[in-house]
Design a protein around this motif. Structure first.
Motif, short mmCIF file in Angstrom:
data_model
loop_
_atom_site.label_atom_id
_atom_site.label_comp_id
_atom_site.label_asym_id
_atom_site.label_seq_id
_atom_site.Cartn_x
_atom_site.Cartn_y
_atom_site.Cartn_z
N ILE A 185 0.86 -1.07 0.01
CA ILE A 185 -0.12 -0.09 0.14
C ILE A 185 0.88 1.27 0.12
N VAL A 186 0.66 2.23 -0.82
CA VAL A 186 1.05 3.48 -1.06
C VAL A 186 0.13 4.60 -0.72
N ASP A 187 0.36 5.24 0.43
CA ASP A 187 -0.68 6.30 0.75
C ASP A 187 -0.94 7.18 -0.46
N PRO A 188 -2.13 7.43 -0.66
CA PRO A 188 -2.56 8.42 -1.60
C PRO A 188 -1.96 9.70 -1.54
N PRO A 189 -2.04 10.42 -2.49
CA PRO A 189 -1.42 11.96 -2.18
C PRO A 189 -2.29 12.68 -1.70
N ARG A 190 -1.89 13.44 -0.45
CA ARG A 190 -2.75 14.36 0.24
C ARG A 190 -2.17 15.70 0.37
N PRO A 191 -2.88 16.94 0.16
CA PRO A 191 -1.98 18.00 0.32
C PRO A 191 -1.72 18.32 1.74
N THR A 192 -0.55 19.09 1.88
CA THR A 192 -0.19 19.54 3.25
C THR A 192 -1.07 20.35 3.94
N ARG A 193 -1.25 20.23 5.26
CA ARG A 193 -1.95 21.21 5.89
C ARG A 193 -1.52 22.64 5.51
N SER A 194 -0.28 22.86 5.42
CA SER A 194 0.15 24.38 5.28
C SER A 194 -0.04 24.75 4.07
N GLY A 195 -0.42 23.78 3.07
CA GLY A 195 -0.59 24.17 1.56
C GLY A 195 -2.03 24.33 1.17
N VAL A 196 -2.99 24.15 2.28
CA VAL A 196 -4.27 24.17 1.77
C VAL A 196 -4.87 25.47 2.51
N ALA A 197 -6.25 25.92 2.10
CA ALA A 197 -6.82 26.98 2.41
C ALA A 197 -7.63 26.37 3.73
N ALA A 198 -7.86 27.52 4.68
CA ALA A 198 -8.50 26.99 5.95
C ALA A 198 -9.82 26.21 5.85
N PRO A 199 -10.68 26.48 4.80
CA PRO A 199 -11.86 25.63 4.88
C PRO A 199 -11.93 24.04 4.53
N ALA A 200 -10.75 23.82 3.92
CA ALA A 200 -10.33 22.47 3.61
C ALA A 200 -10.14 21.66 4.93
N GLU A 201 -9.51 22.40 5.88
CA GLU A 201 -9.34 21.77 7.36
C GLU A 201 -10.37 21.96 8.31
N ALA A 202 -11.29 22.82 8.23
CA ALA A 202 -12.37 23.03 8.99
C ALA A 202 -13.41 21.91 9.25
N ASN A 203 -13.90 22.00 10.17
CA ASN A 203 -14.71 20.54 10.44
C ASN A 203 -15.82 20.76 9.65
N PRO A 204 -15.80 19.66 8.82
CA PRO A 204 -17.17 19.87 7.90
C PRO A 204 -18.54 19.55 8.64
N TYR A 205 -18.56 19.22 9.73
CA TYR A 205 -19.85 18.89 10.55
C TYR A 205 -20.51 20.35 10.96
N ARG A 206 -19.51 21.44 11.18
CA ARG A 206 -20.14 22.46 11.58
C ARG A 206 -20.50 23.47 10.43
N SER A 207 -19.85 23.51 9.35
CA SER A 207 -20.06 24.31 8.21
C SER A 207 -21.58 24.00 7.51
N THR A 208 -21.79 22.88 7.63
CA THR A 208 -23.16 22.54 6.74
C THR A 208 -23.74 21.01 7.51
N GLY A 209 -25.14 20.90 7.06
CA GLY A 209 -25.63 19.73 7.52
C GLY A 209 -25.62 18.71 6.70
N PHE A 210 -24.67 18.64 5.55
CA PHE A 210 -24.77 17.71 4.50
C PHE A 210 -24.52 16.23 4.87
N LEU A 211 -23.17 16.08 5.72
CA LEU A 211 -22.45 14.80 6.31
C LEU A 211 -23.80 14.34 7.39
N TRP A 212 -24.49 15.18 8.31
CA TRP A 212 -25.31 14.88 9.09
C TRP A 212 -26.64 14.14 8.44
N ARG A 213 -26.89 14.46 7.23
CA ARG A 213 -27.93 14.37 6.53
C ARG A 213 -27.59 13.01 5.91
#
Length: 391
Positions: A185-213
């Motif tokens: 297994i080779v880990d899939p590419p993932r952006p570094t935390r320092s190289g992404v915008a804050a919304p990508a790291e934000a808790n998605p459960y707080r920003s929208t109800g999509f996942l809850w639904r």
């Protein structure tokens, strides 16, 4: 169309194999029940053993997801399989001692949850969005593969040679796959935390109800699925089928359902949506459960066909919802989100056995199927109108 890396298919194969091994471990205790009961163990105690791995998974799925978000997929899958191997060895050493077996099977469920949490992320991470529906549909075949492998080995070995012989294959398979996954297994590419915008790291459960639904929809739709997998055989026998014939049909329907998951995944890739097909599946699930009620009342000769179709329809939502959750959660939250997705489904599934069993005793199979048909209808307004994705 975006080209799929050749390495992605290798990751998919390893992910399916790892998940199948975990399913084999979780399924094995239930298939030991005939042997344990024949040795004098009450069914209630044997049922305790059968439920132990599922309870273990519920306890750790979200935790494994959080670990995956932080330390990556390869370590979680390979390390989790090593721990699962140790847990099953503990069950092997326990032999027929109830308490020790229960603790070992609980631990096996807790550790095997690692493959649930991380193998889906490997698939989502390596496949482009246009092929994820297909890939996740293939990945979902790991469950029927693991169940089938357990069904053709565990009961027979337990009956002829005892519990220890029945647990040899789970031990060997988990150990071998732990090595293969650690190497392959080779880990899939993932952006570094320092190289992404804050919304990508934000808790998605707080920003929208999509996942809850999506979680709520999946909880409602898993009830028809487990109603049929748990009571399909009993229902056929009540219609006059022999146990052997009913078992063959129920087993065959699981593989038809596995193929159906792949086809639904391809469909979602073609239309570029997960929630659109999910809505259609919810409507279809309500229809097929109502048809089963009609067959039960009228004793139509089409029971076999309707059950196979119903089984295929009621499992079709799994890959769609799983892919949708991973895409909406993003690279830094998908492990925890997928853990929460599986946790809700396992909690609901664990209630199906006693709940539907009691319901059948009160209103019969026809009434039970009709009441279960209401749940997909309740899920419909909860399905989001549009997809969310970090791609």
């Amino acid at each position: 169309m975006v080209r799929t890396p050749a390495r992605a298919w290798t990751m998919l194969a390893l992910g399916v194999a790892a998940q199948a091994a975990g399913t084999l471990v979780v399924t094995a205790p239930a298939l030991l029940i005939p042997h344990l009961h024949a040795q004098g163990m009450p069914l209630a105690q044997a049922g305790f053993l059968a439920a132990a791995p599922t309870a273990g998974m519920v306890l750790t799925l979200i935790a494994w997801g959080a670990v995956t978000d932080r330390v990556r997929e390869r370590v979680v899958i390979a390390g989790g399989l090593v721990l699962t191997t140790v847990a099953v060895i503990g069950a092997w050493l326990a032999d027929d001692r109830l308490l020790a077996l229960g603790i070992a099977f609980l631990a096996a469920g807790m550790t095997s949850a690692s493959t649930n949490a991380a193998s889906g992320r490997v698939v989502v991470g390596w496949f482009p969005k246009e092929r994820r529906g297909l890939a996740m549909g293939i990945r979902q075949m790991s469950q029927p593969l693991g169940v089938t492998l357990a069904a053709v080995t565990v009961p027979q070995l337990a009956e002829t040679s005892g519990i220890r012989a029945a647990l040899v294959l789970p031990v060997v398979l988990c150990a071998v796959l732990a090595v293969l996954c650690a190497v392959g297994i080779v880990d899939p590419p993932r952006p570094t935390r320092s190289g992404v915008a804050a919304p990508a790291e934000a808790n998605p459960y707080r920003s929208t109800g999509f996942l809850w639904r999506i979680h709520a929809v999946s909880v409602l739709l898993v009830v028809p699925q487990f109603t049929l997998s748990t009571y399909g055989l009993v229902w056929l026998v009540s219609l006059g089928w022999s146990t052997a014939a009913a078992g063959l049909l129920v087993g065959g329907s699981q593989f038809v359902g596995a193929v159906g998951r792949i086809l639904v995944g391809v469909w979602s890739d073609r239309v570029g949506s997960r929630v659109g097909p999910l809505r259609v599946v919810a409507v279809s699930a309500a229809v097929v459960m109502a048809l089963l009620a009609l067959v039960d009342v009228t004793h139509l000769a089409a029971a076999a066909v309707v059950l196979v179709v119903a089984t295929s329809v009621t499992v079709a939502d799994n890959g769609l919802a799983y892919t949708s959750v991973a895409e909406a959660a993003g690279p830094f939250w998908s492990g925890r989100a997928l853990g929460a997705q599986n946790t809700g489904q396992f909690i609901a599934a664990s209630a199906v056995g006693p709940g539907i069993g009691a319901l059948v005793g009160l209103v019969g199979f026809a009434g039970s199927f009709l009441l279960v048909a209401v749940l997909p209808v309740l899920a419909l307004p909860l399905v989001p109108r549009s997809d969310r994705s970090h791609d």
